[in-house]
Scaffold this motif. Structure first.
Motif, PDB file in Angstrom:
ATOM      1  N   ILE A   1       0.840  -1.207   0.000  1.00 21.57           N
ATOM      2  CA  ILE A   1       0.000   0.000   0.000  1.00 21.57           C
ATOM      3  C   ILE A   1       0.874   1.255   0.000  1.00 21.57           C
ATOM      4  N   THR A   2       1.878   1.258   0.871  1.00 23.64           N
ATOM      5  CA  THR A   2       2.765   2.418   0.984  1.00 23.64           C
ATOM      6  C   THR A   2       3.478   2.702  -0.330  1.00 23.64           C
ATOM      7  N   THR A   3       3.965   1.652  -0.977  1.00 29.06           N
ATOM      8  CA  THR A   3       4.677   1.820  -2.250  1.00 29.06           C
ATOM      9  C   THR A   3       3.764   2.421  -3.308  1.00 29.06           C
ATOM     10  N   ARG A   4       2.553   1.931  -3.386  1.00 23.12           N
ATOM     11  CA  ARG A   4       1.622   2.446  -4.396  1.00 23.12           C
ATOM     12  C   ARG A   4       1.295   3.922  -4.156  1.00 23.12           C
ATOM     13  N   GLN A   5       1.070   4.263  -2.889  1.00 23.23           N
ATOM     14  CA  GLN A   5       0.764   5.656  -2.576  1.00 23.23           C
ATOM     15  C   GLN A   5       1.972   6.559  -2.839  1.00 23.23           C
ATOM     16  N   ALA A   6       3.164   6.074  -2.497  1.00 16.82           N
ATOM     17  CA  ALA A   6       4.381   6.854  -2.743  1.00 16.82           C
ATOM     18  C   ALA A   6       4.624   7.027  -4.235  1.00 16.82           C
ATOM     19  N   LEU A   7       4.359   5.986  -5.012  1.00 15.97           N
ATOM     20  CA  LEU A   7       4.519   6.080  -6.463  1.00 15.97           C
ATOM     21  C   LEU A   7       3.583   7.137  -7.045  1.00 15.97           C
ATOM     22  N   ASN A   8       2.333   7.134  -6.600  1.00 16.30           N
ATOM     23  CA  ASN A   8       1.380   8.136  -7.080  1.00 16.30           C
ATOM     24  C   ASN A   8       1.881   9.541  -6.774  1.00 16.30           C
ATOM     25  N   ARG A   9       2.380   9.716  -5.568  1.00 20.67           N
ATOM     26  CA  ARG A   9       2.871  11.040  -5.162  1.00 20.67           C
ATOM     27  C   ARG A   9       4.157  11.400  -5.912  1.00 20.67           C
ATOM     28  N   LEU A  10       5.024  10.414  -6.147  1.00 18.54           N
ATOM     29  CA  LEU A  10       6.291  10.658  -6.834  1.00 18.54           C
ATOM     30  C   LEU A  10       6.051  11.131  -8.263  1.00 18.54           C
ATOM     31  N   ARG A  11       5.041  10.581  -8.904  1.00 25.93           N
ATOM     32  CA  ARG A  11       4.763  10.961 -10.295  1.00 25.93           C
ATOM     33  C   ARG A  11       4.240  12.384 -10.405  1.00 25.93           C
ATOM     34  N   THR A  12       3.500  12.842  -9.404  1.00 32.14           N
ATOM     35  CA  THR A  12       3.006  14.221  -9.427  1.00 32.14           C
ATOM     36  C   THR A  12       4.042  15.198  -8.884  1.00 32.14           C
ATOM     37  N   LYS A  13       4.944  14.673  -8.050  1.00 35.10           N
ATOM     38  CA  LYS A  13       5.960  15.530  -7.427  1.00 35.10           C
ATOM     39  C   LYS A  13       6.946  16.083  -8.443  1.00 35.10           C
ATOM     40  N   LYS A  14       7.136  15.367  -9.543  1.00 41.30           N
ATOM     41  CA  LYS A  14       8.094  15.811 -10.554  1.00 41.30           C
ATOM     42  C   LYS A  14       7.744  17.202 -11.054  1.00 41.30           C
ATOM     43  N   ARG A  15       6.455  17.470 -11.190  1.00 37.89           N
ATOM     44  CA  ARG A  15       6.030  18.788 -11.677  1.00 37.89           C
ATOM     45  C   ARG A  15       6.355  19.875 -10.659  1.00 37.89           C
TER      46      ARG A  15
ATOM     47  N   LYS B   1       8.892  19.826  -8.566  1.00 41.15           N
ATOM     48  CA  LYS B   1      10.337  20.043  -8.572  1.00 41.15           C
ATOM     49  C   LYS B   1      10.752  20.920  -9.747  1.00 41.15           C
ATOM     50  N   GLU B   2      10.034  20.799 -10.855  1.00 41.02           N
ATOM     51  CA  GLU B   2      10.371  21.618 -12.025  1.00 41.02           C
ATOM     52  C   GLU B   2      10.158  23.099 -11.739  1.00 41.02           C
ATOM     53  N   ALA B   3       9.245  23.406 -10.795  1.00 42.30           N
ATOM     54  CA  ALA B   3       8.979  24.802 -10.439  1.00 42.30           C
ATOM     55  C   ALA B   3       9.781  25.252  -9.220  1.00 42.30           C
ATOM     56  N   TYR B   4      10.591  24.365  -8.664  1.00 43.36           N
ATOM     57  CA  TYR B   4      11.363  24.666  -7.457  1.00 43.36           C
ATOM     58  C   TYR B   4      12.466  25.678  -7.783  1.00 43.36           C
ATOM     59  N   VAL B   5      12.688  26.624  -6.866  1.00 42.67           N
ATOM     60  CA  VAL B   5      13.697  27.656  -7.086  1.00 42.67           C
ATOM     61  C   VAL B   5      15.070  27.140  -6.673  1.00 42.67           C
ATOM     62  N   GLY B   6      15.995  27.051  -7.639  1.00 40.36           N
ATOM     63  CA  GLY B   6      17.346  26.586  -7.347  1.00 40.36           C
ATOM     64  C   GLY B   6      17.437  25.076  -7.247  1.00 40.36           C
ATOM     65  N   PRO B   7      18.614  24.548  -6.905  1.00 41.73           N
ATOM     66  CA  PRO B   7      18.809  23.099  -6.790  1.00 41.73           C
ATOM     67  C   PRO B   7      17.922  22.505  -5.691  1.00 41.73           C
ATOM     68  N   TRP B   8      17.503  21.265  -5.903  1.00 38.46           N
ATOM     69  CA  TRP B   8      16.664  20.551  -4.931  1.00 38.46           C
ATOM     70  C   TRP B   8      17.493  19.477  -4.249  1.00 38.46           C
TER      71      TRP B   8
END
Length: 298
Positions: free
Chosen positions: A63-77, A79-86
């Motif tokens: 369950i945890t892996t599936r939820q983390a995967l869902n969040r990881l896929r949306t998190k990429k967007r 990070k693209e808007a993050y100011v400076g290195p992450w």
């Protein structure tokens, strides 16, 4: 409390909570996101007939892996808007994490940065297989792939990570010795001492999150890194104090400027010199470092 003790679902979740948090954190690099994933995991787990689950640990990890995967896929967007290195959110970890060599390496800032270069599925497979020794069939159920496909993904991810991780394991005592030399040179503004402890091609990554001034991009080369440090932390008119701490299972420094926490500095060491400096200054990422209670990850 007695009601919770009599509730099998709660007991199972609490007993595996540290493990689930670590799985989510290694996949996401964010304690805040990992906590959200745990909340989502609990909401789903609470609806399960626990008596029908033969492997509760495996079910919860899935369950945890599936939820983390869902969040990881949306998190990429995001990070693209993050100011400076992450950089990953640093965690103040308990001594037992450092004693577990495999766990300490898997949550180290250096490896977490490498994991950022994997695809979401590759990262999930790598974390479950390499850090937690989960079987291929269990991983396949968690990521929605066949066991054969998971084996191929694991091989590809391992090869990718191995090409970018330190060639030799470095003990905490070795890292601590190098860090002490760096701390001494930094606090005394000893430029020669800084150059001596840094590898010629050292890379510094500073994460300010748009709140504090970061380096706009990674800085490579010992002389450039020293100039950046001297121009910021090493200014003669500031009071600089570095306190040794343990972050992500490895020795690090909690840096205070004029009495206020400025950030956390983690390092990567190879051949007794620093090859990577990771400085997290974003205040939103320092919550789990300021806490007096270190985290236990398993």
């Amino acid at each position: 409390m007695s009601d919770h003790a009599a509730d099998p679902a709660t007991e199972a979740f609490v007993s595996h909570r540290n493990l689930l948090f670590t799985v989510a954190y290694e996949m996401l690099g964010s304690a805040a996101d990992a906590e959200d994933v745990l909340q989502e995991t609990w909401l789903r787990w609470a609806k399960v007939d626990v008596g029908q689950v033969r492997d509760q640990r495996g079910y919860l990890v899935r369950i945890t892996t599936r939820q983390a995967l869902n969040r990881l896929r949306t998190k990429k967007r995001r990070k693209e808007a993050y100011v400076g290195p992450w950089l990953p959110e640093p965690l103040h970890t308990a001594p037992d994490v450092a004693q577990d060599v495999q766990l300490a390496e898997s949550v180290s800032m250096a490896l977490m940065i490498v994991l950022e270069t994997l695809s979401p599925t590759e990262r999930a497979v790598f974390v479950l297989r390499e850090a937690f020794d989960v079987g291929y069939e269990e991983i396949a159920a968690a990521v929605g792939k066949s066991p054969a496909a998971v084996r191929q993904i694991a091989h590809r991810a391992r090869r990718h990570v191995d090409a970018r991780r330190p060639r030799q394991a470095v003990s905490p005592s070795q890292t601590r010795a190098v860090l002490e030399s760096f701390q001494r040179a930094l606090e005394t503004r000893d430029l020669r001492g800084l150059l001596d402890v840094l590898a010629p091609q050292v890379v510094l990554i500073a994460d300010g999150g748009g709140v504090k001034q970061p380096a706009p991009r990674p800085i490579t080369g010992s002389e450039k890194v020293v100039r950046f440090i001297v121009g910021g932390l090493g200014k003669a008119d500031v009071s600089l104090v570095c306190a040794p701490t343990v972050v992500n299972g490895n020795p690090a420094l909690l840096v205070r400027v004029d009495g206020e926490i400025d950030g956390v500095l983690a390092i990567r060491v190879e051949d007794a010199r620093i090859t990577g400096l990771y400085y997290v200054r974003n205040p939103e990422k320092l919550t789990h470092v300021e806490s007096e209670t270190p985290l236990t990850l398993r």
